[in-house]
Design an enzyme around this catalytic site. Structure first.
Site, PDB file in Angstrom:
ATOM      1  N   GLY A  22       0.798  -1.216   0.000  1.00 36.26           N
ATOM      2  CA  GLY A  22       0.000   0.000   0.000  1.00 36.26           C
ATOM      3  C   GLY A  22       0.831   1.266   0.000  1.00 36.26           C
ATOM      4  CG  ASP A  23       2.189   2.888   3.581  1.00 34.87           C
ATOM      5  OD1 ASP A  23       2.339   1.647   3.646  1.00 34.87           O
ATOM      6  OD2 ASP A  23       2.062   3.598   4.603  1.00 34.87           O
ATOM      7  CD  GLU A  24       4.732  -2.319   3.384  1.00 32.65           C
ATOM      8  OE1 GLU A  24       4.817  -3.310   2.619  1.00 32.65           O
ATOM      9  OE2 GLU A  24       4.473  -2.425   4.583  1.00 32.65           O
TER      10      GLU A  24
END
Length: 214
Positions: free
Chosen positions: A123-125
């Site tokens: 996701g936010d990686e």
């Protein structure tokens, strides 16, 4: 039948080829950031490790033998996890959050050029493969990513977003032959960076001994 004549039936396969190419692209890319996805990163890492192992085997003779106590460095993986990114979605909605992720993807790409191979793996990686680089060069790129994200001044409708990143840096050497193991260790280093205060780089070597460097 008159053998003097032949009938040719032509078919325009351009559209079919484009559909196949588009499907292949979608299978290996994240549609939001247009970066390679996790599957593509794992495949690239697998290919790189295989190339390195082959090269090491070919060179492991005489004075070029790879000693078990000093394994050859193969490169660096940076595992980047944005700190408190969920606040962006809560404050301004997922659409704005997606725009922010697009900006961050470009920041990471720009910060790791020309050596970095960047992918969105969650996701936010994000993950960055830095082939052939060692600890010092890898740390320089990791710190550039940290600073670029921290210095980014994002805003939307008067709402400012102050982001940072926790980065796990894995030193790849000849002991790494499994993509799963390498990915797990890089993720563990990133988790250690978050646990120790976020907005920092945590280094993990093959010995699984990590050291704080920022």
């Amino acid at each position: 039948t008159d053998d003097r004549y032949q009938v040719w039936e032509l078919e325009d396969v351009t559209t079919k080829r484009l559909v196949r190419e588009q499907s292949s692209w979608k299978a290996m890319h994240d549609p939001l950031t247009r970066l390679p996805n996790r599957a593509a990163f794992e495949l690239r890492l697998k290919e790189w490790l295989a190339e390195c192992q082959t090269s090491l085997r070919e060179s492991a003779t005489g004075e070029t033998a790879v000693a078990a106590s000093t394994p050859a460095m193969l490169g660096v993986i940076l595992y980047v996890d944005l700190d408190h990114f969920s606040q962006v979605n809560r404050q301004s909605g997922r659409e704005v959050g997606d725009e922010v992720l697009g900006h961050i993807a470009r920041l990471i790409e720009n910060s790791t050029r020309p050596h970095g191979w960047v992918a969105r793996v969650g996701g936010d990686e994000f993950a960055v493969l830095l082939p052939g680089l060692g600890r010092e060069e890898g740390m320089r790129y990791a710190q550039l990513v940290c600073m670029a994200i921290q210095d980014w001044d994002g805003s939307h409708q008067g709402q400012r977003y102050m982001l940072s990143a926790s980065i796990g840096m894995l030193l790849l050497d000849a002991s790494y032959q499994s993509v799963d193991t390498a990915f797990k260790d890089a993720d563990m280093a990133c988790y250690a960076a978050k646990r120790k205060g976020r907005n920092r780089v945590e280094v993990m070597a093959a010995s699984a001994e990590s050291n704080t460097n920022r």
